[in-house]
Every structure is written in C-alpha cells, then in structure tokens.
Design a protein around this motif. Structure first.
Motif, PDB file in Angstrom:
ATOM      1  N   SER A 211       1.237  -1.055   0.123  1.00 23.02           N
ATOM      2  CA  SER A 211       0.035   0.041   0.214  1.00 23.02           C
ATOM      3  C   SER A 211       1.073   1.240   0.159  1.00 23.02           C
ATOM      4  CB  SER A 211      -1.012   0.041   1.052  1.00 23.02           C
ATOM      5  OG  SER A 211      -1.974   1.111   1.201  1.00 23.02           O
TER       6      SER A 211
ATOM      7  N   ALA B 109      -2.405   6.240   4.183  1.00 23.34           N
ATOM      8  CA  ALA B 109      -2.864   4.650   3.221  1.00 23.34           C
ATOM      9  C   ALA B 109      -2.055   2.971   3.613  1.00 23.34           C
ATOM     10  CB  ALA B 109      -2.029   4.484   1.621  1.00 23.34           C
TER      11      ALA B 109
ATOM     12  N   TYR C  53      -3.481   2.810  10.813  1.00 22.85           N
ATOM     13  CA  TYR C  53      -5.605   1.558  11.557  1.00 22.85           C
ATOM     14  C   TYR C  53      -5.250   2.133  12.432  1.00 22.85           C
ATOM     15  CZ  TYR C  53      -2.171  -1.196  14.343  1.00 22.85           C
ATOM     16  OH  TYR C  53      -1.084  -2.100  14.771  1.00 22.85           O
TER      17      TYR C  53
ATOM     18  N   SER D 117      -5.453   7.236  -1.093  1.00 23.19           N
ATOM     19  CA  SER D 117      -5.565   7.038  -0.086  1.00 23.19           C
ATOM     20  C   SER D 117      -6.306   5.717   0.411  1.00 23.19           C
ATOM     21  CB  SER D 117      -5.744   8.085   1.192  1.00 23.19           C
ATOM     22  OG  SER D 117      -6.747   8.858   1.208  1.00 23.19           O
TER      23      SER D 117
ATOM     24  N   LYS E 164      -5.559   2.167   1.061  1.00 25.06           N
ATOM     25  CA  LYS E 164      -5.775   1.934   2.782  1.00 25.06           C
ATOM     26  C   LYS E 164      -7.355   0.541   2.625  1.00 25.06           C
ATOM     27  CE  LYS E 164      -5.996   1.421   6.685  1.00 25.06           C
ATOM     28  NZ  LYS E 164      -5.974   0.122   6.854  1.00 25.06           N
TER      29      LYS E 164
ATOM     30  N   THR F  50      -7.524   4.639   8.569  1.00 21.62           N
ATOM     31  CA  THR F  50      -6.216   5.265   9.471  1.00 21.62           C
ATOM     32  C   THR F  50      -6.390   5.838  10.546  1.00 21.62           C
ATOM     33  OG1 THR F  50      -4.035   6.497   8.542  1.00 21.62           O
ATOM     34  CG2 THR F  50      -6.288   7.783   8.347  1.00 21.62           C
TER      35      THR F  50
ATOM     36  N   HIS G   9     -11.573   8.600   6.689  1.00 19.41           N
ATOM     37  CA  HIS G   9     -11.530   7.461   6.306  1.00 19.41           C
ATOM     38  C   HIS G   9     -12.457   6.795   7.753  1.00 19.41           C
ATOM     39  CE1 HIS G   9      -7.030   6.094   4.252  1.00 19.41           C
ATOM     40  NE2 HIS G   9      -8.193   7.406   4.055  1.00 19.41           N
TER      41      HIS G   9
END
Length: 311
Positions: A76, A103, A106, A229, A233, A266, A291
């Motif tokens: 990624s 990207a 987490y 991104s 991701k 993210t 995200h």
C-alpha cells in the motif's frame, strides 16, 4: 447484514457521542487532550500488556500474521510512492507524506471494539497479536518516509526511527507483555486484576476520543488525496493481506481478525507525527475524518465478506 450493522452500531455511535460532546462545548478541549493522553499512554498499553502476557505465543499464526499484514502495509505504501512522481507538481512532498500515512496507518481502538462486538472479549488476544505485528512496521515506514520526503536533513534517519519506536507506549506494552509471557509465570496477583479493570475502560474511552477528534470541515479535503489514500487503505492493503492468508491456509477467527484489522481506517497518531516532522497537518486531519466516515459505511460489508471467506 442488518444484524451485523446492529452489532457494530454501538462502536460508531460512541464515535458520534464523542464528536457531539466536543462540538457542544460541554467538555473543554483541555479535557479531550488529557483523555487522549490517558488512553494512548495508560489505558491502551494496559490492554495490550494484559492480552499479550497471556496470549499463546509461538503458535501457527504469528508468521502468517507477520507476512500477510506487513506485505499489505508495505505494498500500500509502495503504491503511494509510485504516485509521488505523477503528482509532484500538484501536491507538495508534505502532502504526499500525509497521503502515505493515511494509506498504511490503522485505528486500533475501532478494530478492538468491533472485534469484541462480533466475537467477544476472548478474541482480543488476536487483536493484540495483529497490533504487535503492525505497530513497529508502520512506525518504521512512516518515520522513514516523512523524514525522507520533508524531514530535517540534519537528523539521522536511523536515530529518528529508534527514537520514535522507543517512545511508542504501545510497542513498550507489547514488548513487556511478550517478555512476561515467555517467563511462564502466568497472571500477576493484584497487578493483572488492576490492568484488567483498566483495560475494560479502554475501548469506550478510546472511541469517545477518536470521535472528538473528527473534523467535518476537513471533508473539503481535495478529492485526489482521498482517492489515493483510500485505494491504498481499503483496497490494496486488505487484498494483499487476504492473499497472504490464503497462501498460508489460515481460516477461522485468526483470519477474520487479520482481515478486519487490514480494513481499519487510518489512525489519529498520524496527525501527531505530521506535526513533529513538518507534514501537511490539515490534510492528514481530513484523511483521518474521511477514512473514519468511509469505514462506518464499509464495515458491515467488510465483516460480511470476512465471515463468508473465513468463518
């Protein structure tokens, strides 16, 4: 699908409660800043230590987790690096650094909360294992990339990476938990009970904190960073992880957990690192918000797919 949505709805409702409390001004910004520190430096490390100190180590899933998740994270990131020459005239190196973080980072709080909601508290040790695999690797890649793109040229890259890894409380907690686990002494009287009590508060407090950090005005973030991104991701990272799990022959709850963590939005920690290394702070704040909102829509489908593939 409806039952899955109902099961995980409290996770995202807590995010909205945190957002609403911050917007209302009922709780001041200094309190939220303090809560962030308590969760990041105290409560979540307590949870990780507790779970890794009693988790079965040396089993059949460590290497599949290591290779599958880290391959997904790495590729990624490679995708974003390949995009940098194409968009260097449109976006600054600081912006591309923030896209890179978006990207591959987490959000562990959301991952643990969903895992508990779907599979129960007994599955948390798998989440701790995924975290142990991902935290060091993600931090090395993010610090290396941001320092290379726009960091202080007088700062030695290796020293910077070691400093960031050393000061990471999650990594310290995992290392301490694994070390205690290897002694074979089992739960620590009184201490383990105390840490368990602290752990029980972690997810709710963490989700409130994440929700309070959402910035809806950041939805005006440029579309191309969002697309790049999100491709990294929510497509490349989960797809590569799924391929790795298939090649290893991993199924059941271990595979479900790894795939779930590969699909998480993210994390807010990218915001702090962008500030430290001179990154595009407004952009990473926008990507964190976007995200998280995308994850709210996608997560029922992610869980349904993971259950179909692995359970």
């Amino acid at each position: 699908m409806f039952s899955i949505t109902l099961t995980i709805a409290p996770v995202f409702l807590l995010l909205m409660v945190g957002f609403g409390l911050r917007k209302s001004g009922f709780i001041g910004p200094e309190v939220w800043a303090g809560l962030d520190k308590v969760v990041y430096w105290v409560l979540f490390p307590a949870l990780l230590f507790t779970k890794t100190s009693i988790a079965p180590l040396g089993g059949d899933i460590f290497w599949p987790y290591l290779t599958s998740l880290e391959a997904g994270i790495f590729l990624s990131g490679v995708f974003i690096w390949l995009m940098i020459p194409l968009f260097k005239k449109k976006y600054t190196k600081e912006s591309m650094g923030s896209i890179y973080q978006g990207a591959i980072r987490y959000n562990t709080y959301i991952g643990f909360a969903i895992l508990v909601a779907i599979e129960g508290p007994e599955a948390q040790f798998l989440g701790a294992l995924a975290t142990a695999v991902m935290v060091p690797f993600v931090n090395v890649l993010c610090v290396s990339t941001l320092t290379t793109l726009h960091g202080d040229p007088d700062t030695h890259l290796f020293k910077r990476i070691m400093k960031e890894l050393y000061r990471n409380p999650l990594l310290r907690a995992i290392a301490a938990g694994v070390a205690w686990n290897l002694t074979g002494l089992g739960p620590i009287p009184v201490i383990t009970d105390t840490l368990e009590s602290m752990s029980s508060a972690t997810l709710a407090m963490g989700l409130l904190s994440v929700g309070a950090g959402l910035q809806l005005r950041a939805l005006r973030t440029a579309s191309l960073p969002i697309i790049l991104s999100c491709i990294g991701k929510f497509f490349i990272l989960p797809a590569v992880t799924a391929i790795g799990l298939y090649l290893w022959g991993i199924t059941g709850l271990p595979a479900f957990t790894a795939f779930l963590f590969a699909c998480l939005p993210t994390a807010a920690s990218g915001y702090a690192l962008a500030k430290q290394l001179g990154g595009d702070v407004p952009l990473i704040a926008g990507l964190i918000t976007i995200h998280t909102l995308v994850s709210m829509a996608l997560m029922p489908f992610v869980i349904l797919l993971a259950q179909y593939l692995y359970m």
